[in-house]
Each structure stands twice: as C-alpha cells, then as structure tokens.
Design an enzyme around this catalytic site. Sequence first.
Site, PDB file in Angstrom:
ATOM      1  N   GLU A  83      11.535  31.138   2.451  1.00 39.64           N
ATOM      2  CA  GLU A  83      10.530  31.833   1.632  1.00 39.64           C
ATOM      3  C   GLU A  83       9.145  31.191   1.762  1.00 39.64           C
ATOM      4  O   GLU A  83       8.987  29.994   1.505  1.00 39.64           O
ATOM      5  CB  GLU A  83      10.990  31.812   0.163  1.00 39.64           C
ATOM      6  CG  GLU A  83      10.128  32.679  -0.730  1.00 39.64           C
ATOM      7  CD  GLU A  83      10.627  32.731  -2.176  1.00 39.64           C
ATOM      8  OE1 GLU A  83      11.805  32.431  -2.424  1.00 39.64           O
ATOM      9  OE2 GLU A  83       9.809  33.079  -3.048  1.00 39.64           O
ATOM     10  N   LYS A 261      15.066  30.728 -11.266  1.00 39.49           N
ATOM     11  CA  LYS A 261      15.113  30.936  -9.806  1.00 39.49           C
ATOM     12  C   LYS A 261      13.979  30.150  -9.145  1.00 39.49           C
ATOM     13  O   LYS A 261      14.158  29.537  -8.093  1.00 39.49           O
ATOM     14  CB  LYS A 261      14.996  32.434  -9.491  1.00 39.49           C
ATOM     15  CG  LYS A 261      15.228  32.801  -8.024  1.00 39.49           C
ATOM     16  CD  LYS A 261      13.992  32.746  -7.154  1.00 39.49           C
ATOM     17  CE  LYS A 261      14.290  33.165  -5.724  1.00 39.49           C
ATOM     18  NZ  LYS A 261      13.126  33.011  -4.831  1.00 39.49           N
ATOM     19  N   ASP A 277      26.062  21.139  -1.110  1.00 37.76           N
ATOM     20  CA  ASP A 277      26.659  22.434  -1.440  1.00 37.76           C
ATOM     21  C   ASP A 277      25.745  23.160  -2.428  1.00 37.76           C
ATOM     22  O   ASP A 277      25.765  22.879  -3.627  1.00 37.76           O
ATOM     23  CB  ASP A 277      28.052  22.170  -2.047  1.00 37.76           C
ATOM     24  CG  ASP A 277      28.822  23.435  -2.339  1.00 37.76           C
ATOM     25  OD1 ASP A 277      28.198  24.489  -2.502  1.00 37.76           O
ATOM     26  OD2 ASP A 277      30.057  23.346  -2.426  1.00 37.76           O
ATOM     27  N   HIS A 375       0.334  33.988  -2.039  1.00 37.43           N
ATOM     28  CA  HIS A 375       1.442  34.418  -1.189  1.00 37.43           C
ATOM     29  C   HIS A 375       0.985  35.235   0.005  1.00 37.43           C
ATOM     30  O   HIS A 375       1.642  35.274   1.024  1.00 37.43           O
ATOM     31  CB  HIS A 375       2.386  35.327  -1.998  1.00 37.43           C
ATOM     32  CG  HIS A 375       3.434  34.592  -2.759  1.00 37.43           C
ATOM     33  ND1 HIS A 375       4.620  34.215  -2.201  1.00 37.43           N
ATOM     34  CD2 HIS A 375       3.488  34.178  -4.037  1.00 37.43           C
ATOM     35  CE1 HIS A 375       5.352  33.601  -3.110  1.00 37.43           C
ATOM     36  NE2 HIS A 375       4.691  33.556  -4.232  1.00 37.43           N
TER      37      HIS A 375
HETATM   38  P1  NAD Z   1      34.413  13.983   0.798  1.00 39.12           P
HETATM   39  O1  NAD Z   1      35.829  14.006   0.392  1.00 39.12           O
HETATM   40  O2  NAD Z   1      34.060  14.408   2.195  1.00 39.12           O
HETATM   41  O3  NAD Z   1      33.786  12.538   0.562  1.00 39.12           O
HETATM   42  C1  NAD Z   1      33.924  11.823  -0.596  1.00 39.12           C
HETATM   43  C2  NAD Z   1      34.700  10.560  -0.325  1.00 39.12           C
HETATM   44  O4  NAD Z   1      33.897   9.613   0.360  1.00 39.12           O
HETATM   45  C3  NAD Z   1      35.104   9.867  -1.594  1.00 39.12           C
HETATM   46  O5  NAD Z   1      36.251  10.476  -2.125  1.00 39.12           O
HETATM   47  C4  NAD Z   1      35.315   8.440  -1.136  1.00 39.12           C
HETATM   48  O6  NAD Z   1      36.621   8.264  -0.669  1.00 39.12           O
HETATM   49  C5  NAD Z   1      34.367   8.301   0.070  1.00 39.12           C
HETATM   50  N1  NAD Z   1      33.191   7.425  -0.168  1.00 39.12           N
HETATM   51  C6  NAD Z   1      32.699   6.509   0.693  1.00 39.12           C
HETATM   52  N2  NAD Z   1      31.625   5.894   0.192  1.00 39.12           N
HETATM   53  C7  NAD Z   1      31.406   6.396  -1.031  1.00 39.12           C
HETATM   54  C8  NAD Z   1      30.422   6.172  -2.053  1.00 39.12           C
HETATM   55  N3  NAD Z   1      29.436   5.286  -1.929  1.00 39.12           N
HETATM   56  N4  NAD Z   1      30.486   6.929  -3.182  1.00 39.12           N
HETATM   57  C9  NAD Z   1      31.450   7.838  -3.341  1.00 39.12           C
HETATM   58  N5  NAD Z   1      32.426   8.081  -2.413  1.00 39.12           N
HETATM   59  C10 NAD Z   1      32.402   7.383  -1.257  1.00 39.12           C
HETATM   60  O7  NAD Z   1      33.504  14.907  -0.117  1.00 39.12           O
HETATM   61  P2  NAD Z   1      33.428  15.209  -1.661  1.00 39.12           P
HETATM   62  O8  NAD Z   1      32.095  14.724  -2.116  1.00 39.12           O
HETATM   63  O9  NAD Z   1      34.628  14.755  -2.403  1.00 39.12           O
HETATM   64  O10 NAD Z   1      33.437  16.820  -1.647  1.00 39.12           O
HETATM   65  C11 NAD Z   1      32.304  17.538  -1.271  1.00 39.12           C
HETATM   66  C12 NAD Z   1      32.701  18.759  -0.484  1.00 39.12           C
HETATM   67  O11 NAD Z   1      33.616  19.569  -1.236  1.00 39.12           O
HETATM   68  C13 NAD Z   1      31.532  19.643  -0.201  1.00 39.12           C
HETATM   69  O12 NAD Z   1      31.529  19.976   1.169  1.00 39.12           O
HETATM   70  C14 NAD Z   1      31.788  20.898  -1.046  1.00 39.12           C
HETATM   71  O13 NAD Z   1      31.233  22.025  -0.449  1.00 39.12           O
HETATM   72  C15 NAD Z   1      33.277  20.945  -1.088  1.00 39.12           C
HETATM   73  N6  NAD Z   1      33.949  21.690  -2.165  1.00 39.12           N
HETATM   74  C16 NAD Z   1      33.290  22.131  -3.281  1.00 39.12           C
HETATM   75  C17 NAD Z   1      33.976  22.782  -4.285  1.00 39.12           C
HETATM   76  C18 NAD Z   1      33.234  23.198  -5.530  1.00 39.12           C
HETATM   77  O14 NAD Z   1      32.084  22.837  -5.701  1.00 39.12           O
HETATM   78  N7  NAD Z   1      33.848  23.942  -6.452  1.00 39.12           N
HETATM   79  C19 NAD Z   1      35.341  23.003  -4.151  1.00 39.12           C
HETATM   80  C20 NAD Z   1      35.987  22.534  -3.010  1.00 39.12           C
HETATM   81  C21 NAD Z   1      35.292  21.865  -2.020  1.00 39.12           C
END
Ligand code: NAD
Length: 421
Positions: A83, A261, A277, A375
């Site tokens: 945008e 928004k 996300d 704009h």
């Molecule tokens: P992930 O599992 O890829 O990474 C997180 C992991 O990284 C932690 O569980 C930990 O083991 C590790 N880690 C290493 N260093 C860390 C630090 N300093 N702090 C915290 N953790 C550390 O990702 P995630 O963050 O658990 O999940 C994010 C993903 O899930 C996104 O891609 C999202 O789109 C997706 N997702 C979202 C939803 C929702 O929002 N409802 C549902 C399902 C999946």
Amino acid sequence: MVKTSKISGFYKMSIAERLKIIKEQAELTDDEVSVLSSSGALSLDAADRMIENVIGTTEYPLGVACNFLIDGKEYLIPMALEEPSVVAAASNMAKLARIKGGFFTSATEPIMIGQIQIADVESPYFAKQAIISRKKEIIDLANEQDPMLVKFGGGARDITVRVLDSICGPMVIVHLMVDCRDAMGANAVNTMAEACAPLIEEISGGKALSRIISNLAKFRLARARAVFDKEALGGEEVVDRIIMEYAFSLSDPYRCSTHNKGIMNGIDAVVVATMNDFRAVEAGAHSYAAMNGEYKPLTRWEKNKDGDLCGTIELPIAVGTVGGATSVHPVAKVVRKILDVKTASELSRVMAALGLAQNLAPLKAFATEGIQKGHMKLHAKNIAQMAGAEGEMIDKVVEVLVREKNVRVDRAKEVLSELCG
Ligand code: NAD
C-alpha cells in the site's frame, strides 16, 4: 478457465511438474510461468520446504521507515507491504515524535495461552478442582515437551480452569500459560497442549477436543506512548480535532474498524518483513479490541496540560525472533539485522511504536488537509502503470493526473496515448 481442481498427488510432484499442470489448466503463457518461477531471494526449493503445493514465490516491496527514536535507541524499521503512503506516513509521524523525545515502550512477559477443551464431563465443577490439584504434574509434563524452551528461560508457568456454558452443555476449559521467550510459540504451545490432554482427560473423566494456542494473547501485551508537539501538528486546534476524531472511533465500530486497520498497516508490514505470522497478530489485535464486548480502538489520544497530543497504544503482539519462518527466510534474516532487535519482546515494542505513529498519520491529515493529497502521487503511479506506462513515461503521466486531480485509469490511458503521440 480451470478445467478441474481435483489433481491427484499434486503435493508429491516436483515444482516443475506442478507448474506444467497449472500452466495447462490456467492457460498460462511461457512468460507468465517464468514470472511465477523466477525466484528472488527465497529460492523455490526453500519455499517448497515452507508450505505445500508450491509453484512459485511472490514479492512485496520492502521499504524502511525512518526517524524512529524508541526508548532512546535509533531504529530503522523495514516494512513489507503493497500500500502506497504507509511508510512515508510512519516516517513523518516518527519525526514529529522526536521533538518530545520519541516513543517510550514496555511489554509484559511473553506468555501465551494453550487451550484444552474437555467435553462430556460428568461433574464439571468437581473436575475443575481435581485438575487444579494436579497443576504441578500438568506443568511438569508440559515442560518435558520442550527442554530447549525451558533452557532459554521459558516454559509452562501456570494453569487456570473454567467451566464454560455452551450450546452443547457445560465444558471444562483448561488454560496452560506458557512463557514463549523469543518464539511466537504456537508450535511449542500446541505440542504441550496435546501432550497434557490425556492426563487431563484421565483426571476429569472427559474427552479432550480442541488443544491449541489462543491468538487472544492478552498476557503478551506491547505498549507504546509518545507526546506530539502541538505546534508541529499545526496548533492546538489540530490537537482538539484529532481527539474528536478519536472520539468518533471510540463510539462507532464502523470507524473503529478502519482506525485499527490503520494501526495494523504498520504493524503487519513489520510482521510480514520479519516473516512472522500476520494472521496470528491480526486475530490477536482485533479480538483484544473487542475484549470487553464492544469493539474499541487499540490506541488512545488525549491532550496534556500544555495542549500537546498524548498517544498511547496497547495490544497483544505475539511475534518471534526464533522459530517459524523467521530464521528461514533470507530476507527476514537481513531485515532483523537492519532492525537490530535482540529479543521478541523488543521487536513487539518497536511494532507497537510504529502502530501508534501509523495511527496518527490519517488523524492528523483529517484534521488538516485530508488523506487524499498525500496519497495522490503514489496512487497515481500505480494507476499510470495500470494504464500501461513504463519507465520515464510513468512520471509524465503522474504529473498530468495529479495536476488535473483526476487519478483514473481511463484518463491515464488517454494521457499516455497523447504523450506517446
Ligand atoms: P518453532 O516451534 O519453530 O520454534 C520455537 C522453538 O524454538 C521453541 O519451542 C524452542 O524449542 C526453540 N527456541 C530456541 N531458542 C529459543 C528462544 N530464545 N526462545 C524461545 N524458544 C526458543 O515455532 P513456534 O514459535 O513455536 O511457532 C510459530 C509457528 O507456528 C509460526 O510459523 C505460526 O505460523 C505457526 N502456527 C500458528 C498457529 C496460530 O497462531 N494459531 C497455529 C499453528 C501453527
């Protein structure tokens, strides 16, 4: 145009095989196919590992918002969005904020909620107490799932249990509170919720259904505030008008939707640039805005005793600097270096400051010259290109459209053909 969308084994095919099918089905030209498959920074192979059924990659413009002084630190904020005017608006408002010291921010601990829904419970209130009495066992089980998160200082911290009345009768809802540190946390929390569900079923005698993170991250809040000098805004009258505009958003969901928004214009652009996300952040923001049963602005605007404008913002921002695609996408890695944020909490605070700045831009414009003037030029560039202008012809067409205050594709086409003789 599509002959059939039922394509057996599409997910198992190579990118080239998928592209061949899509080319036939959608009658794409060779040029159109190469647009899809000409990979930018994100290689097709990397993209193919990120999501399913990949046939290409797409790109957003990446701009940098300037002038942001946040908690005494200078930030350059990369923003990915399509945008026009958003990046310029943020930079302009951040420049105004500097007069009174810039933005000041804070964030709560990065606690996310994992929900475990238990249905078919005979005595829900009895089950509630039984679950609470086994809290330590449930938390320990959750933490066994993610030793890495625990190592970095995070992990499950607490549980709460509610009996929820529903159209299917009472249900027991367990909330698992997880400190996600620098991760957004959805995978981590979902894994914990699933792992704890059988134990909770056993305690309650019910059946676990939904076991998933809540995007209403009301314990993971980012806040920012700034004072905007009245003279720089155009005088105390402008401050008063801005507050009246805010009063409109406060009382009217139609305006409030657009108000929020505008805030998310800025926040989402950084969420996308860092490959976080944006659906999660959007869901969190809007559900938080409606937390008390009425949809409300995520910012507040007031006047101080000197007549200056005081802005504050508070919203959940669940973003990570590790996990998901944040450390996979090559552009996101460079974006993080430009941003120079050390933690997910810092990232969320920067986003909150940007959201506040972004919100002020249209409010100030309405109180003075309206939004269309600013704009117009960028919008006209898009219109000129839509009309077929290329290279230096774009600016020539834009000049005429803006001068005539007639930014329409049909006029752009006429101007282009006049200019091309
Ligand atoms: P992930 O599992 O890829 O990474 C997180 C992991 O990284 C932690 O569980 C930990 O083991 C590790 N880690 C290493 N260093 C860390 C630090 N300093 N702090 C915290 N953790 C550390 O990702 P995630 O963050 O658990 O999940 C994010 C993903 O899930 C996104 O891609 C999202 O789109 C997706 N997702 C979202 C939803 C929702 O929002 N409802 C549902 C399902 C999946």
